[in-house]
Design a protein around this motif. Structure first.
Motif, PDB file in Angstrom:
ATOM      1  N   GLY A 114       0.791  -1.225   0.000  1.00 26.10           N
ATOM      2  CA  GLY A 114       0.000   0.000   0.000  1.00 26.10           C
ATOM      3  C   GLY A 114       0.821   1.273   0.000  1.00 26.10           C
ATOM      4  N   ASP A 145       2.266   2.590   2.329  1.00 31.98           N
ATOM      5  CA  ASP A 145       1.949   3.356   3.521  1.00 31.98           C
ATOM      6  C   ASP A 145       2.798   2.960   4.722  1.00 31.98           C
ATOM      7  OD1 ASP A 145       0.903   0.850   3.807  1.00 31.98           O
ATOM      8  OD2 ASP A 145      -1.115   1.499   4.369  1.00 31.98           O
ATOM      9  N   ASP A 159       3.984  10.267   0.850  1.00 28.19           N
ATOM     10  CA  ASP A 159       3.358  10.237   2.177  1.00 28.19           C
ATOM     11  C   ASP A 159       4.084   9.312   3.155  1.00 28.19           C
ATOM     12  OD1 ASP A 159       1.307  12.003   1.394  1.00 28.19           O
ATOM     13  OD2 ASP A 159       0.156  10.352   0.535  1.00 28.19           O
ATOM     14  N   LEU A 160       5.238   8.813   2.754  1.00 24.96           N
ATOM     15  CA  LEU A 160       5.978   7.885   3.618  1.00 24.96           C
ATOM     16  C   LEU A 160       6.857   8.685   4.568  1.00 24.96           C
ATOM     17  CD1 LEU A 160       6.391   4.867   4.129  1.00 24.96           C
ATOM     18  CD2 LEU A 160       8.331   4.947   2.554  1.00 24.96           C
ATOM     19  N   LYS A 169       6.401   6.327   9.695  1.00 21.73           N
ATOM     20  CA  LYS A 169       5.885   5.123   9.041  1.00 21.73           C
ATOM     21  C   LYS A 169       7.001   4.181   8.603  1.00 21.73           C
ATOM     22  CE  LYS A 169       1.850   7.651   7.332  1.00 21.73           C
ATOM     23  NZ  LYS A 169       1.111   8.117   6.116  1.00 21.73           N
TER      24      LYS A 169
END
Length: 355
Positions: free
Chosen positions: A97, A99, A299-300, A304
């Motif tokens: 994903g 993410d 968005d990493l 995360k």
């Protein structure tokens, strides 16, 4: 596989690297080295051909899982024809994903089968592969190719989508271009190589002498030379190179946090500034453009990325040291990554997660 010397910017992208070093997520951007084609002037669009919405950004189609290689090298540029060794090897596994990710190191002295060269320390794979028949100049791209073949055989990961190689000088310049880096230092580290003012300690009788730079425990702001000096120390530490690997992973995620704080992945002007700062100190190798990975992993954030320590021990013959080998627990994590089961494995082996 393409081999380009690029100007990079740190961001949520290709290298998370010191390597060191290297590493590294570096979002890398460059111009094409292909000759420009004769421009074609398009006809004015008709009402039926005018797009109703903008095309998706480059990299929007990238999906996981991804496995990226981050290599730090001591190029010793003062020595003509010096063969690059992989002094730091970090791997970043990104889940399907996109993410969540896992950053872990392969000890440089790990003994692995190197295709065509028997069992060797994995640091040697890059230097062995870089040799070009009839030439005294090494080919870093060929060295990387042999290194990743050895990594695939050892880890079970069939394909690495991209990799980056950065030397010490490049990583120091990158840190300074970002305005320094904030690190939580987990143990007191004394430098073998630098004085407190950053100048080199003189080498006498096989060892360095004189006052040493010291990095005390706690939250510290480090400039470029300090960050690299801290992350390359292993002598005098309780777990030697394993402590050094952990410090390198700390530096990578701290640099990523600084880059995201400054909005670099989405600011072309700031990217251009870093291009000029790094020059040819980084080599990027991959199938997609680095800027595409930058978008895919935008968005990493550091929160995360789980940093993982793989335990190992020394192996030898008689009193002679031959290298390192990972424990069964460490090898188990590699198998889990290859099967995309890293999260489940760490849930049952929580001590592997860096604190």
């Amino acid at each position: 596989m393409r081999n380009k010397r690029l100007g990079p910017v740190i961001g949520a992208a290709v290298v998370v690297a010191l390597a060191a070093g290297g590493g590294i997520a570096w979002a890398v951007r460059s111009g094409s080295d292909k000759p420009a084609a004769t421009p074609i002037v398009p006809a004015p669009p008709s009402a039926s051909t005018v797009p109703t919405s903008p095309p998706p950004p480059p990299g929007a189609d990238i999906t996981g899982p991804l496995d990226l290689v981050l290599v730090g090298v001591d190029t010793r540029v003062s020595i003509p024809g010096w063969e690059p060794h992989a002094d730091a090897i970090m791997l970043l596994h990104v889940e399907p994903g996109l993410d969540a990710a896992y950053l872990y190191s392969i000890p440089r002295d790990t003994r692995v089968p190197v295709p065509g060269h028997g069992t060797r320390k994995i640091t040697e794979a890059m230097s062995l592969g870089s040799r070009v028949a009839g030439s005294k100049e090494p080919d870093v791209g060929k060295g990387y190719e042999l290194l990743t073949r050895a990594l695939s055989g050892y880890t079970g990961i069939k394909e690495f989508q991209a990799g980056a190689i950065l030397n010490f000088g490049g990583l120091a310049r990158l840190t300074d271009q970002l305005g320094g880096v904030d690190l939580v230092i987990d143990q007191t580290v004394k430098s073998r190589h630098r004085k407190p003012d950053g100048s080199l300690r003189p080498l006498r009788g096989g060892d360095y002498i004189g006052p040493q730079a010291v990095y005390q425990k706690g939250r510290r702001h480090l400039v470029g030379w300090q960050a690299i000096d801290y992350a390359r120390q292993r002598y005098g530490l309780p777990d030697g190179d394993y402590d050094r690997q952990r410090h390198q992973r700390q530096l990578v995620t701290a640099l990523l946090a600084k880059a995201l704080e400054q909005g670099l992945p989405t600011d072309p002007d700031k990217v251009d500034q870093l291009i000029g700062a790094l020059g040819d100190t980084l080599v990027y190798l991959g199938g997609r453009e680095p800027v595409e990975y930058a978008y895919a992993l935008r968005d990493l954030s550091p929160e995360k990325i789980t940093r993982v320590s793989l335990p190992g021990n020394g192996v030898g013959r008689g009193s002679g040291y031959l290298g390192e080998r990972l424990t069964a627990e460490g090898r188990g994590f590699l198998k889990a990554v290859a099967q995309d089961k890293a999260a489940a494995y760490l849930a049952s082996h929580p001590k592997l997660v860096d604190k």
